[in-house]
Design a protein around this motif. Sequence first.
Motif, mmCIF file in Angstrom:
data_model
loop_
_atom_site.group_PDB
_atom_site.id
_atom_site.type_symbol
_atom_site.label_atom_id
_atom_site.label_comp_id
_atom_site.label_asym_id
_atom_site.label_seq_id
_atom_site.Cartn_x
_atom_site.Cartn_y
_atom_site.Cartn_z
ATOM 1 N N VAL A 258 67.898 -67.385 -4.752
ATOM 2 C CA VAL A 258 66.439 -67.434 -4.895
ATOM 3 C C VAL A 258 66.055 -67.522 -6.365
ATOM 4 N N ARG A 259 66.665 -66.697 -7.208
ATOM 5 C CA ARG A 259 66.329 -66.712 -8.635
ATOM 6 C C ARG A 259 66.655 -68.063 -9.256
ATOM 7 N N HIS A 260 67.785 -68.629 -8.857
ATOM 8 C CA HIS A 260 68.192 -69.948 -9.358
ATOM 9 C C HIS A 260 67.164 -71.013 -8.973
ATOM 10 N N VAL A 261 66.741 -71.009 -7.712
ATOM 11 C CA VAL A 261 65.798 -72.020 -7.234
ATOM 12 C C VAL A 261 64.442 -71.851 -7.905
ATOM 13 N N ARG A 262 63.971 -70.629 -8.035
ATOM 14 C CA ARG A 262 62.626 -70.398 -8.580
ATOM 15 C C ARG A 262 62.577 -70.659 -10.081
ATOM 16 N N ARG A 263 63.699 -70.541 -10.775
ATOM 17 C CA ARG A 263 63.709 -70.925 -12.194
ATOM 18 C C ARG A 263 63.457 -72.424 -12.331
ATOM 19 N N ALA A 264 64.039 -73.199 -11.407
ATOM 20 C CA ALA A 264 63.862 -74.650 -11.452
ATOM 21 C C ALA A 264 62.484 -75.063 -10.956
ATOM 22 N N ASP A 265 61.947 -74.348 -9.954
ATOM 23 C CA ASP A 265 60.647 -74.699 -9.384
ATOM 24 C C ASP A 265 59.997 -73.443 -8.817
ATOM 25 N N PRO A 266 59.090 -72.813 -9.566
ATOM 26 C CA PRO A 266 58.457 -71.573 -9.106
ATOM 27 C C PRO A 266 57.643 -71.740 -7.825
ATOM 28 N N ASP A 267 57.293 -72.996 -7.472
ATOM 29 C CA ASP A 267 56.470 -73.229 -6.283
ATOM 30 C C ASP A 267 57.287 -73.608 -5.050
ATOM 31 N N THR A 268 58.591 -73.479 -5.134
ATOM 32 C CA THR A 268 59.455 -73.815 -3.996
ATOM 33 C C THR A 268 59.074 -73.000 -2.765
ATOM 34 N N LYS A 269 59.118 -73.669 -1.593
ATOM 35 C CA LYS A 269 58.878 -72.983 -0.328
ATOM 36 C C LYS A 269 60.216 -72.536 0.266
ATOM 37 N N PHE A 270 60.192 -71.409 0.958
ATOM 38 C CA PHE A 270 61.398 -70.856 1.566
ATOM 39 C C PHE A 270 61.150 -70.507 3.032
ATOM 40 N N VAL A 271 62.228 -70.528 3.799
ATOM 41 C CA VAL A 271 62.240 -69.927 5.130
ATOM 42 C C VAL A 271 63.382 -68.916 5.138
ATOM 43 N N TYR A 272 63.051 -67.678 5.458
ATOM 44 C CA TYR A 272 64.041 -66.604 5.505
ATOM 45 C C TYR A 272 64.189 -66.183 6.959
ATOM 46 N N ALA A 273 65.421 -66.086 7.428
ATOM 47 C CA ALA A 273 65.636 -65.850 8.860
ATOM 48 C C ALA A 273 66.736 -64.830 9.090
ATOM 49 N N VAL A 274 66.633 -64.163 10.231
ATOM 50 C CA VAL A 274 67.657 -63.223 10.664
ATOM 51 C C VAL A 274 68.118 -63.639 12.057
ATOM 52 N N ALA A 275 69.430 -63.656 12.250
ATOM 53 C CA ALA A 275 70.009 -64.064 13.535
ATOM 54 C C ALA A 275 70.829 -62.923 14.112
ATOM 55 N N SER A 276 70.693 -62.729 15.420
ATOM 56 C CA SER A 276 71.437 -61.675 16.102
ATOM 57 C C SER A 276 72.860 -62.130 16.388
#
Length: 310
Positions: A258-276
Amino acid sequence: MSEAAPITRQDAVQALYSAIEEAAGLLEVEYAREDVLRVLNLYGGDLTQAVVAFRVATGARRSGELDCRFTVPHDLDPYQLAVDNGLLEKTDHPVSRLLADLRDNCPVDGYGIDFGVVGGFKKIWVVLPRTALQEVTKLAGLPSMPRSLGESLDFIARHGLGDTVGLLGIDYRHRTVNIYFGEPPAGGIAPESVRSMLREIDQAEPSEQMLRLGRQAFGVYVTLNWDSPAVERICFAVATTDPASLPVELDERIGMFVRHVRRADPDTKFVYAVASQPDGEYYKLQSYYRWGSGVPEIMQLPDGALADPV
């Protein structure tokens, strides 16, 4: 990379490869350059305009991988292209016929592919029009669909997971299908419902993190296979522009990405998921290297889901 800049297909392939190289280096993922470029060159016909995303996941079996997925030209057969070029083996298993069955029986808005930089070609995504979501009962009747979907209709209805489907992911390596419900319950899934449904399909007891994400989920999907009459796992997903704002503790590997991506583009969209899983849940984070106007339709995002992120 500026979306306004005129770039060629080869420019787009090289730019995406460079992004993969940088992310894989950060995550200490070792891969073969030629294998990655082969996939990019085969499917990159619309790469200058494609929606492109990366995904990382937790767990020992997933820590050595980086997944890349992107939309592909609508007029090609992504499965046949993979078989013809040795990315997938030809087989008589029903998984090989499911894409054709979907195409013959449902309106299809588009396709995407998913590959691991280490594991190679994995999935084909089938996007159904948001204005023509398909009934779960109809999909259960397709000849090549796992019978577990039909066997699980009562489970899906009782837990209010949804009556329609907007997206499917066919995993050819693991011979599974992801069914993404088009109309998840308003307000997410209550903790008691999460516990009940996981208990019913013999999954591990959910953590508090999973219960919080279930409550905020914009999307719910189940994974099915052809060898069992039951749902294999359930996943809850939240959309955000800042994963650090979620009411969960991010895994170290995911946090670093996340830190790597946001340094390159602070406006990046994310999807965070949890799987059973039967032996405990795992987490995955998807970041968008290139967003597009069609992404909310592909993801079945409610209006404003990212304008007012969780």
